[in-house]
Design an enzyme around this catalytic site. Structure first.
Site, PDB file in Angstrom:
ATOM      1  N   GLU A  16      51.600  36.725  52.081  1.00 43.26           N
ATOM      2  CA  GLU A  16      50.391  37.139  52.804  1.00 43.26           C
ATOM      3  C   GLU A  16      50.868  37.703  54.132  1.00 43.26           C
ATOM      4  O   GLU A  16      51.206  36.951  55.048  1.00 43.26           O
ATOM      5  CB  GLU A  16      49.467  35.934  53.057  1.00 43.26           C
ATOM      6  CG  GLU A  16      49.004  35.202  51.816  1.00 43.26           C
ATOM      7  CD  GLU A  16      47.949  35.958  51.024  1.00 43.26           C
ATOM      8  OE1 GLU A  16      47.584  37.096  51.410  1.00 43.26           O
ATOM      9  OE2 GLU A  16      47.514  35.428  50.006  1.00 43.26           O
TER      10      GLU A  16
ATOM     11  N   CYS B  77      45.059  38.505  60.793  1.00 41.52           N
ATOM     12  CA  CYS B  77      45.555  39.545  59.876  1.00 41.52           C
ATOM     13  C   CYS B  77      44.407  40.366  59.325  1.00 41.52           C
ATOM     14  O   CYS B  77      44.558  41.558  59.079  1.00 41.52           O
ATOM     15  CB  CYS B  77      46.346  38.891  58.752  1.00 41.52           C
ATOM     16  SG  CYS B  77      45.467  37.523  58.005  1.00 41.52           S
TER      17      CYS B  77
HETATM   18  P1  NAP Z   1      56.425  35.739  61.732  1.00 41.06           P
HETATM   19  O1  NAP Z   1      57.281  35.986  62.883  1.00 41.06           O
HETATM   20  O2  NAP Z   1      56.726  36.412  60.462  1.00 41.06           O
HETATM   21  O3  NAP Z   1      56.375  34.163  61.534  1.00 41.06           O
HETATM   22  C1  NAP Z   1      55.718  33.573  60.425  1.00 41.06           C
HETATM   23  C2  NAP Z   1      56.563  32.430  59.922  1.00 41.06           C
HETATM   24  O4  NAP Z   1      57.746  32.963  59.346  1.00 41.06           O
HETATM   25  C3  NAP Z   1      57.022  31.476  61.020  1.00 41.06           C
HETATM   26  O5  NAP Z   1      57.062  30.173  60.504  1.00 41.06           O
HETATM   27  C4  NAP Z   1      58.412  31.975  61.327  1.00 41.06           C
HETATM   28  O6  NAP Z   1      59.240  30.989  61.884  1.00 41.06           O
HETATM   29  C5  NAP Z   1      58.891  32.370  59.956  1.00 41.06           C
HETATM   30  N1  NAP Z   1      59.953  33.349  59.938  1.00 41.06           N
HETATM   31  C6  NAP Z   1      60.118  34.418  60.745  1.00 41.06           C
HETATM   32  N2  NAP Z   1      61.181  35.133  60.355  1.00 41.06           N
HETATM   33  C7  NAP Z   1      61.705  34.498  59.280  1.00 41.06           C
HETATM   34  C8  NAP Z   1      62.831  34.740  58.446  1.00 41.06           C
HETATM   35  N3  NAP Z   1      63.604  35.804  58.605  1.00 41.06           N
HETATM   36  N4  NAP Z   1      63.083  33.881  57.444  1.00 41.06           N
HETATM   37  C9  NAP Z   1      62.284  32.821  57.238  1.00 41.06           C
HETATM   38  N5  NAP Z   1      61.231  32.534  57.997  1.00 41.06           N
HETATM   39  C10 NAP Z   1      60.925  33.366  59.012  1.00 41.06           C
HETATM   40  O7  NAP Z   1      54.924  36.142  62.016  1.00 41.06           O
HETATM   41  P2  NAP Z   1      54.017  35.671  63.209  1.00 41.06           P
HETATM   42  O8  NAP Z   1      54.302  36.483  64.406  1.00 41.06           O
HETATM   43  O9  NAP Z   1      54.107  34.227  63.383  1.00 41.06           O
HETATM   44  O10 NAP Z   1      52.560  36.007  62.617  1.00 41.06           O
HETATM   45  C11 NAP Z   1      51.986  37.233  62.741  1.00 41.06           C
HETATM   46  C12 NAP Z   1      52.002  38.003  61.450  1.00 41.06           C
HETATM   47  O11 NAP Z   1      51.474  37.225  60.379  1.00 41.06           O
HETATM   48  C13 NAP Z   1      51.115  39.197  61.545  1.00 41.06           C
HETATM   49  O12 NAP Z   1      51.725  40.317  60.961  1.00 41.06           O
HETATM   50  C14 NAP Z   1      49.882  38.792  60.765  1.00 41.06           C
HETATM   51  O13 NAP Z   1      49.110  39.846  60.295  1.00 41.06           O
HETATM   52  C15 NAP Z   1      50.481  37.979  59.697  1.00 41.06           C
HETATM   53  N6  NAP Z   1      49.475  37.100  59.109  1.00 41.06           N
HETATM   54  C16 NAP Z   1      49.059  37.351  57.838  1.00 41.06           C
HETATM   55  C17 NAP Z   1      48.085  36.565  57.267  1.00 41.06           C
HETATM   56  C18 NAP Z   1      47.622  36.812  55.851  1.00 41.06           C
HETATM   57  O14 NAP Z   1      47.019  35.917  55.281  1.00 41.06           O
HETATM   58  N7  NAP Z   1      47.887  37.944  55.261  1.00 41.06           N
HETATM   59  C19 NAP Z   1      47.516  35.529  57.979  1.00 41.06           C
HETATM   60  C20 NAP Z   1      47.966  35.292  59.278  1.00 41.06           C
HETATM   61  C21 NAP Z   1      48.947  36.095  59.822  1.00 41.06           C
HETATM   62  P3  NAP Z   1      59.619  30.996  63.443  1.00 41.06           P
HETATM   63  O15 NAP Z   1      58.369  30.787  64.185  1.00 41.06           O
HETATM   64  O16 NAP Z   1      60.573  29.868  63.549  1.00 41.06           O
HETATM   65  O17 NAP Z   1      60.244  32.341  63.707  1.00 41.06           O
END
Ligand code: NAP
Length: 458
Positions: free
Chosen positions: A232, A266
């Protein structure tokens, strides 16, 4: 890697949490694997009783937990409390419906496959890892955990590093409600440690909600190990307004769609595509209301827009807006970071956009709206589909032919007609294109982490 609560309204570090050492991670996976075995022999009724008890805990603690959410990631307090109640609701929904969603389905005429009886049944996969974001720190986790546990799986949570207290709360929630020890466990680890957990043979599948970069990385690791994944990811949802729409309602809803969760959702409307006949009227109403929003302390019930969750997130937004403005974008509202402590950004509308601007392709994860003028329905659809995302969409028109045109043409996981996108537990949630794959919520969500076993009997 640091796990810390940094209050986004002040920038102050409030709590530092010690990450788990590798042997602690190993033993937590063991607990989850043992719990998965135990859960497989429990009944839906038993799990439903535990799930309702977990929902009761959330409801009882809604105010305190709401405050914790606000302090960790900055959303206005009434939205945080509403998030807790919504999470309790989805727990009760799966408690009450899981058995029906996962019921055996017999083949009406087993003779066509040469059998006396043939049917399908859903079975849990085992331990499922959830990599989760901070923007809805309770809801995002619960909407995975409730169906996963009701299906008889156990869950491991790798939560975002900036919401460790939410992770610690969730770590014990299900156990406190009666589920077997290890049914749901938080792993206090960074993104770099996810690869090792996912490679572990005790872990059967993964779901990730977050950015495209994280999704790409985690899905490719899952692919290497031939494990099921659900993604997602981000969205840059279109919000299309046609001349037959109620412009007053559309403009007021556009504001809510864009600033809910301080703009960090999102499924927020992010690109507002308005027919030229009603563009001026819509733009004026939208700009007036976006400019009038109350920015402030998210713990103050009067606040409508709080800070962004992190300094890095605020800085990314500043860069996106500056890039557009330097390339000629017009600012109809906001366009600046208020001069105060914390990670605030003013509700902003950008117009006069062209393809050289990053904001046309990239997701604005904060209270920044892009406004586009479209000459007709065809142009509106072309602009709507021109990003690499395809999460949801919203279309405002009372013309049935236009509704059918957009419904058919929009590249998105959902279309909301004359309303803003909201996640409902009864409707499947997920995207196409780079917004990810797989579905959460509804019947589809509980079936994602099940083995659909076909049975043939002579
Ligand atoms: P993010 O940086 O991708 O972080 C999300 C999760 O992934 C965190 O637990 C993060 O851990 C982990 N993570 C990051 N890089 C990783 C890697 N290379 N390997 C494994 N885990 C990793 O995203 P965010 O800034 O928190 O959230 C914003 C994004 O999420 C936006 O693009 C938003 O649209 C999307 N989102 C989508 C939905 C949906 O349902 N489609 C809902 C909500 C949000 P750390 O914090 O330790 O880096």
């Amino acid at each position: 890697m640091t796990l810390a609560t940094i209050n986004p309204a002040t920038g102050a570090t409030e709590v530092l949490v010690e990450p788990h050492a590798p042997d602690e991670v190993f033993s937590r996976i063991d607990e989850a694997a043992a719990a998965a075995r135990e859960l497989q022999s429990t009944t839906f009724d038993q799990r439903a009783r535990w799930m309702h008890a977990a929902a009761d805990i959330l409801t009882d603690q809604a105010e305190g937990l709401g405050e914790l959410i606000t302090v960790e990631m900055g959303k206005p307090i009434h939205q945080s409390i509403a998030e807790v109640h919504k999470s309790a609701k989805v727990m009760r929904y799966y408690a009450d419906h899981a058995e029906t969603f996962l019921a055996d389905s017999p083949l009406e005429d087993p003779g066509v496959v040469g059998a006396s009886r043939a049917w399908t049944r859903y079975e849990p996969l085992g331990v499922v890892l959830a990599v989760m974001p901070w923007n809805y720190p309770i809801w995002q986790v619960i909407r995975f955990a409730a169906p996963a546990l009701m299906a008889g799986n156990s869950g491991l949570l790798k939560h975002a590093s900036n919401v460790p207290q939410a992770a610690l709360f969730l770590d014990t929630l299900f156990e406190r409600a009666g589920f077997p020890v290890g049914s749901f466990r938080a792993l206090l680890i960074g993104g770099a440690e996810v690869a090792g957990v996912l490679a572990d043979p005790r872990v059967k599948a993964v779901t990730l909600t977050g950015s495209e970069a994280a999704g790409r990385s985690v899905a490719s690791i899952a692919g290497d190990h031939i494990k099921k994944s659900v993604l997602e990811l981000g969205g840059s949802d279109p919000f299309i307004v046609m001349p037959s729409a109620d412009i007053t309602t559309a403009a007021a809803t556009a504001v809510r769609a864009r600033i809910n969760n301080n703009g960090q959702s999102c499924i927020a409307g992010k690109r507002f595509i308005v027919h030229s006949k009603v563009y001026d009227e819509f733009a004026a109403a939208f700009a007036e209301q976006m400019s009038a929003l109350v920015i402030g302390d998210p713990l103050d019930p009067a606040t409508e827009v709080g800070p962004l969750a992190t300094e890095a997130g605020r800085n990314s937004l500043v860069e996106l807006v500056d890039d557009a403005v330097h390339k000629g974008a017009e600012v109809l509202a906001g366009g600046f970071a208020p001069d105060r402590e914390g990670f605030f950004y003013a509700p902003t509308i950008l117009a006069g956009l062209n393809d050289s601007m990053r904001v046309v392709q990239e997701e604005t994860f904060g209270p920044v709206a892009s406004l586009y003028r479209a000459e007709d329905a065809e142009a509106a659809l072309r602009i709507a589909n021109q990003t690499s995302f395809g999460l949801s969409s919203s279309v405002w028109t009372s013309d049935p032919e236009e509704q059918a045109w957009f419904l058919q043409g929009l590249d998105a996981g959902a279309v909301f007609i004359n309303g803003m996108t909201i996640s409902y537990q009864e409707l499947p949630f997920g995207g196409v294109k780079r917004s990810g794959y797989g579905r959460e919520l509804a019947a589809a969500g509980i079936r994602e982490f099940c083995n659909l076993k076909a049975v043939w009997a002579a």
